[in-house]
Design an enzyme around this catalytic site. Structure first.
Site, PDB file in Angstrom:
ATOM      1  N   ASP A  77      -1.842  10.821  -1.932  1.00  0.00           N
ATOM      2  CA  ASP A  77      -2.313   9.806  -2.879  1.00  0.00           C
ATOM      3  C   ASP A  77      -2.669  10.413  -4.222  1.00  0.00           C
ATOM      4  O   ASP A  77      -2.635   9.745  -5.245  1.00  0.00           O
ATOM      5  CB  ASP A  77      -3.518   9.066  -2.299  1.00  0.00           C
ATOM      6  CG  ASP A  77      -3.035   8.126  -1.219  1.00  0.00           C
ATOM      7  OD1 ASP A  77      -2.868   8.583  -0.071  1.00  0.00           O
ATOM      8  OD2 ASP A  77      -2.763   6.956  -1.535  1.00  0.00           O
ATOM      9  N   LYS A 128      -4.352  10.017   3.417  1.00  0.00           N
ATOM     10  CA  LYS A 128      -5.033   9.155   4.393  1.00  0.00           C
ATOM     11  C   LYS A 128      -6.033   9.919   5.248  1.00  0.00           C
ATOM     12  O   LYS A 128      -5.772  11.048   5.664  1.00  0.00           O
ATOM     13  CB  LYS A 128      -3.957   8.499   5.263  1.00  0.00           C
ATOM     14  CG  LYS A 128      -4.432   7.545   6.328  1.00  0.00           C
ATOM     15  CD  LYS A 128      -5.374   6.482   5.823  1.00  0.00           C
ATOM     16  CE  LYS A 128      -4.817   5.691   4.654  1.00  0.00           C
ATOM     17  NZ  LYS A 128      -5.858   4.872   3.967  1.00  0.00           N
ATOM     18  N   ARG A 179       0.870  -1.183   0.000  1.00  0.00           N
ATOM     19  CA  ARG A 179       0.000   0.000   0.000  1.00  0.00           C
ATOM     20  C   ARG A 179       0.899   1.222   0.000  1.00  0.00           C
ATOM     21  O   ARG A 179       2.119   1.122   0.108  1.00  0.00           O
ATOM     22  CB  ARG A 179      -1.025  -0.010   1.146  1.00  0.00           C
ATOM     23  CG  ARG A 179      -0.668  -0.648   2.432  1.00  0.00           C
ATOM     24  CD  ARG A 179       0.463  -0.035   3.193  1.00  0.00           C
ATOM     25  NE  ARG A 179       0.268   1.386   3.373  1.00  0.00           N
ATOM     26  CZ  ARG A 179       1.231   2.248   3.606  1.00  0.00           C
ATOM     27  NH1 ARG A 179       2.487   1.848   3.716  1.00  0.00           N
ATOM     28  NH2 ARG A 179       0.986   3.534   3.729  1.00  0.00           N
ATOM     29  N   GLY A 180       0.259   2.402  -0.088  1.00  0.00           N
ATOM     30  CA  GLY A 180       1.035   3.634  -0.247  1.00  0.00           C
ATOM     31  C   GLY A 180       1.110   3.938  -1.748  1.00  0.00           C
ATOM     32  O   GLY A 180       1.458   3.037  -2.540  1.00  0.00           O
ATOM     33  N   ALA A 181       0.782   5.161  -2.118  1.00  0.00           N
ATOM     34  CA  ALA A 181       0.593   5.487  -3.540  1.00  0.00           C
ATOM     35  C   ALA A 181       1.772   5.086  -4.442  1.00  0.00           C
ATOM     36  O   ALA A 181       1.572   4.390  -5.446  1.00  0.00           O
ATOM     37  CB  ALA A 181       0.264   6.970  -3.675  1.00  0.00           C
TER      38      ALA A 181
END
Ligand code: MRU
Length: 345
Positions: free
Chosen positions: A236, A247, A45-47
């Site tokens: 993001d 987030k 996860r994480g852009a």
């Protein structure tokens, strides 16, 4: 350096972020469908990491394709991109990566099949290497904005785990520490998925960077007590006007920062800037399963049948953002002009 994701002969190897901080285990995705699952379930996860995973997933699908003609490979390619593109809607890096692979594929269509496959795999590996280099460049630009000592607050995880390595917001902090600044990180726990307490704290502890975890509702009090000199978070998607999707809870932090006169910085690669989206109203916000809110570590915390909301992201209006740190330099307001200049050159 932490290996968030890696191309191997056996498949794409992901550090399983759903198991951290207590278990350091890996998942090997052997098909593009498995890569889509890994993204959807937030093993990765994480852009920026989602973008690189998408690029690698497409490459894996192309490599495994049984198509015998380039026309059939193209059909497979489109199906692979469709499946990968339906995983998570907010991080624009996912769509940036798909577009980059599509453009690459178009340039290769007259080549023999083995060459196409090889070039697509190499493109994905290039994305991985470029992401680390971009984070290090962001660190070099952003370190100067960090205080020489004292508390820096971050929300969620925008670190090595959210990228191919080094991190965006945490990359800025790492670079500042490498320059000799004595920073103490305050990591918001980041309910409901706990990226701050599980992931940010885990990777900063590994690096020996002093870290205090706070629950999200403590951030305002920490600011009021003078413990926070600056805030740095990731993104993001950044709209053309500088509105920042990140987030859930980031908006609250930014508004509190304004009240306390604390600079609120965003660190993100150019691939996160979406000039096609005019402002934050146009950014799709992912709604996730309500169980992430109702249950903690498998235990029910909310009565049966009660209504629950679980938006994974919020939008911070550009007016709260002191600067946007990218690998190409720092953008300041008015963002409509400064971001365009950085993106288009
Ligand atoms: O739902 P997640 O964990 O993918 O959300 C991650 C974030 O919001 C990060 O802050 C953002 O992607 C930037 S990561 C460098």
């Amino acid at each position: 350096m932490i290996q968030t994701l890696e191309w191997t002969e056996a498949g794409i190897r992901f550090l399983d972020q759903t198991k951290l901080p207590t278990e350091e285990t890996y998942v090997i995705a052997k098909s593009y469908e498995q890569v889509a699952d890994v993204i959807r379930t937030m093993v990765v996860r994480g852009a920026p990491a989602i973008g690189v995973a998408a690029g690698m997933g497409i490459a894996l699908g192309v490599k495994n394709s049984r198509a015998e003609t380039v026309a059939d490979l193209k059909k497979d390619f489109e199906q692979i991109c469709k499946v990968i593109g339906e995983t998570r809607p907010t991080a624009v890096n996912l769509f940036w990566a798909i577009r980059r692979m599509q453009e690459k594929f178009e340039t290769l269509r007259i080549r023999p099949m083995p060459q196409i496959k090889q070039a697509i795999v190499e493109e994905a590996q290039r994305m991985h290497a470029e992401d680390i280099a971009a984070n290090q460049a962001m660190g070099r630009h952003g370190a100067a904005l960090m205080p020489s000592s004292g508390g820096v607050l971050t929300h969620c995880n925008a670190g090595a785990l959210a990228t191919a390595g080094y991190g965006t917001a945490l990359g800025v902090i790492r670079a500042a520490v490498e320059q000799g600044k004595t920073i103490h990180v305050y990591a918001d726990e980041t309910r409901p998925f706990l990226q701050g307490s599980r992931l940010t704290a885990w990777e900063l502890m590994k690096d020996g960077i002093p870290t205090t975890v706070i629950s999200d509702n403590m951030a305002g009090a920490m600011m009021k007590q003078g413990k926070i000199g600056a805030i740095v978070v990731g993104a993001d998607r950044i709209a053309a006007n500088g509105d920042v999707a990140n987030k859930i809870g980031t908006y609250t932090v930014a508004v509190l920062a304004k009240e306390h006169g604390i600079p609120f910085y965003v660190a993100a690669p150019i691939s996160t800037v979406d000039l096609a989206t005019a402002d934050g109203n146009g950014i799709p916000i992912e709604q996730r399963n309500s169980k992430e809110v109702t249950h903690i570590a498998g235990r029910q915390m909310v009565p049966d049948g009660v209504a629950v909301e679980n938006p994974a992201f919020d939008v911070t209006p550009a007016k709260y953002v002191a600067a946007i740190i990218t690998e190409r330099g720092i953008a300041k307001a008015p963002y409509g002009e400064s971001l365009k200049k950085l993106v288009l050159g």
